[in-house]
Design an enzyme around this catalytic site. Structure first.
Site, short mmCIF file in Angstrom:
data_model
loop_
_atom_site.label_atom_id
_atom_site.label_comp_id
_atom_site.label_asym_id
_atom_site.label_seq_id
_atom_site.Cartn_x
_atom_site.Cartn_y
_atom_site.Cartn_z
N SER A 21 0.93 -1.20 0.07
CA SER A 21 -0.25 0.04 -0.12
C SER A 21 0.89 1.24 -0.03
O SER A 21 0.46 2.09 -0.62
CB SER A 21 -0.97 -0.07 1.31
OG SER A 21 -1.94 -1.04 1.05
N THR A 66 -5.51 -3.34 8.35
CA THR A 66 -5.28 -4.69 8.05
C THR A 66 -5.33 -5.65 8.91
O THR A 66 -5.41 -5.38 9.99
CB THR A 66 -4.37 -4.79 6.76
OG1 THR A 66 -4.33 -6.18 6.15
CG2 THR A 66 -2.94 -4.48 7.33
N LYS A 70 -8.84 -5.78 11.47
CA LYS A 70 -10.30 -5.38 10.83
C LYS A 70 -11.46 -5.30 11.56
O LYS A 70 -12.43 -4.47 11.28
CB LYS A 70 -10.26 -6.18 9.21
CG LYS A 70 -9.53 -5.81 8.36
CD LYS A 70 -9.63 -6.33 6.89
CE LYS A 70 -8.81 -5.98 6.11
NZ LYS A 70 -9.31 -6.75 4.86
N ASN A 91 -11.73 -1.30 6.72
CA ASN A 91 -10.68 -1.71 6.14
C ASN A 91 -10.05 -0.34 5.92
O ASN A 91 -8.75 -0.02 5.49
CB ASN A 91 -10.22 -2.31 4.97
CG ASN A 91 -10.77 -1.58 3.55
OD1 ASN A 91 -11.55 -0.70 3.72
ND2 ASN A 91 -10.21 -1.99 2.46
N ASP A 107 -13.36 -3.03 0.51
CA ASP A 107 -12.87 -4.42 -0.23
C ASP A 107 -13.99 -5.06 -1.28
O ASP A 107 -13.36 -5.29 -2.33
CB ASP A 107 -12.65 -5.38 0.94
CG ASP A 107 -11.28 -5.20 1.62
OD1 ASP A 107 -10.50 -4.61 1.24
OD2 ASP A 107 -11.32 -5.76 2.93
N ALA A 134 -14.43 -19.20 3.60
CA ALA A 134 -15.51 -18.36 4.52
C ALA A 134 -14.87 -17.51 5.57
O ALA A 134 -15.58 -17.27 6.71
CB ALA A 134 -16.59 -19.43 5.07
N GLY A 135 -13.84 -17.09 5.42
CA GLY A 135 -13.20 -15.88 6.21
C GLY A 135 -13.66 -14.54 5.84
O GLY A 135 -14.64 -14.32 5.36
P1 ATR Z 1 -9.22 -13.88 5.33
O1 ATR Z 1 -9.43 -12.56 6.18
O2 ATR Z 1 -8.07 -13.58 4.16
O3 ATR Z 1 -10.50 -14.43 4.68
P2 ATR Z 1 -9.38 -16.02 7.03
O4 ATR Z 1 -10.26 -15.34 7.85
O5 ATR Z 1 -8.17 -16.62 8.02
O6 ATR Z 1 -8.80 -14.81 6.10
O7 ATR Z 1 -9.72 -17.14 6.26
C1 ATR Z 1 -8.92 -18.02 5.61
C2 ATR Z 1 -9.69 -18.86 4.83
O8 ATR Z 1 -8.68 -20.03 4.15
C3 ATR Z 1 -10.76 -19.92 5.60
O9 ATR Z 1 -11.82 -20.15 4.62
C4 ATR Z 1 -9.78 -21.06 5.64
O10 ATR Z 1 -10.91 -22.19 5.89
P3 ATR Z 1 -11.31 -22.72 7.50
O11 ATR Z 1 -12.61 -21.69 7.73
O12 ATR Z 1 -11.66 -23.98 7.36
O13 ATR Z 1 -10.16 -22.29 8.43
C5 ATR Z 1 -9.28 -21.44 4.52
N1 ATR Z 1 -8.01 -22.02 4.68
C6 ATR Z 1 -6.97 -22.00 5.46
N2 ATR Z 1 -6.30 -23.11 5.48
C7 ATR Z 1 -6.95 -24.03 4.45
C8 ATR Z 1 -6.39 -25.20 4.04
N3 ATR Z 1 -5.37 -26.00 4.26
N4 ATR Z 1 -7.52 -25.93 3.12
C9 ATR Z 1 -8.63 -25.13 2.58
N5 ATR Z 1 -8.99 -24.12 3.44
C10 ATR Z 1 -8.05 -23.35 4.12
#
Ligand code: ATR
Length: 279
Positions: A21, A66, A70, A91, A107, A134-135
């Site tokens: 950024s 970030t 957030k 953000n 975002d 789903a994060g």
């Molecule tokens: P962000 O804010 O970037 O979305 P996050 O909230 O930490 O970051 O989300 C990370 C995403 O990557 C989640 O959907 C996570 O799945 P889980 O909810 O099961 O943790 C996914 N993720 C992380 N490691 C993974 C893996 N080895 N295989 C598949 N999905 C993964």
């Protein structure tokens, strides 16, 4: 120099040293002839409140927020706009003339604009969309796709409970599928979106079989380090159009820059090249 005219902004995170950024915003500060600077603000989790309350006294116009701040930052600012509230995270913070902190979230805007820049005829309602992850990022992407008129979204996450919880906010639009079904979830889709961290620098590639993905489907990965994830390489090799996450990063920055400095900046080919070279 007139101190009141010196524009100061930054990105507040932990860790934050890798952020692109500063390169982006400082380019625009120079391009638009402004005086100011955009700096890294490494703030450890326990220091968030103190850091935010210091922004007005330090003369900041605002900052980006970030990971990992957030969600927590949303509860610490004075005002949160409706879009950020719906996403459940901010953000960007804008410091008002009275020192009040206003939170927003660009975002989703950045995500959609990045898609349109890369693929001007893109439409959210062109067909079913498969979203992986789903994060926090997935939430902003789903919200934006819903606002743009998506008709059917298949949400697939390693931990299905998190997908179910997220889908509840989009009744009738988002259906969840177990992680084991991710390959089959690609049948008939118009778009596949990766919001997981799989394929990001330092992580293994996303484990998915693209055999059922239609060749006309657009494949979007919100990751930008590397610029082409193994998912995008694989999709491009079989003939799908692909879009990386750099456009999302650059476009989410535009309304923030405008809110701080009063100019809506443009993404020139030279700036895009500079950003690509930095990765
Ligand atoms: P962000 O804010 O970037 O979305 P996050 O909230 O930490 O970051 O989300 C990370 C995403 O990557 C989640 O959907 C996570 O799945 P889980 O909810 O099961 O943790 C996914 N993720 C992380 N490691 C993974 C893996 N080895 N295989 C598949 N999905 C993964």
């Amino acid at each position: 120099m007139d101190e009141k005219k010196f524009g100061l902004a930054g990105v507040l995170g932990w860790p934050v040293a890798h952020s692109r950024s500063p390169l982006l915003h400082n380019y625009w500060i120079r391009q638009y002839g402004l005086q100011g600077s955009y700096v890294l603000l490494p703030v450890a989790p326990g220091n968030l409140q103190a850091a935010l309350s210091g922004l007005p006294a330090l003369g900041f116009a605002g900052c980006n927020v970030t990971q990992p701040h957030k969600v927590e930052a949303m509860a610490l600012v004075h005002e949160v706009d409706a879009n950020a509230r719906a996403i459940g995270a901010i953000n960007t913070i804008v410091v008002g003339p009275d020192g009040a902190l206003r939170g927003m979230n660009n975002d989703g805007f950045g995500y959609i604009q990045g898609l349109i820049d890369a693929s001007p005829d893109w439409r959210a309602d062109a067909g079913p969309i498969a979203v992986l992850g789903a994060g926090g990022a997935a939430r902003a992407v789903l919200m934006a796709l819903a606002q743009r008129g998506a008709k059917e979204i298949r949400l697939v996450n390693r931990t299905q409970d998190k997908a179910v919880a997220l889908a509840a906010a989009f009744a009738g639009l988002v259906r969840t599928l177990p992680w084991e079904s991710r390959h089959e979830a690609l049948a008939d889709v118009a778009m596949l979106v990766n919001t997981t961290n799989q394929g990001m620098h330092g992580n293994p590639p996303l484990d998915i079989d693209l055999r059922l993905l239609p060749l006309h489907a657009l494949v979007s990965d919100i990751i930008y380090v590397p610029l082409e994830t193994p998912l995008l390489t694989q999709a491009r090799a079989r003939g799908n159009r692909t879009v990386n996450g750099l456009g999302m990063l650059m476009n989410q920055a535009r309304p923030a820059f405008q809110a701080w400095f009063g100019v809506l900046p443009e993404i020139s080919p030279e700036l895009r090249h500079l950003m690509e070279q930095s990765i």
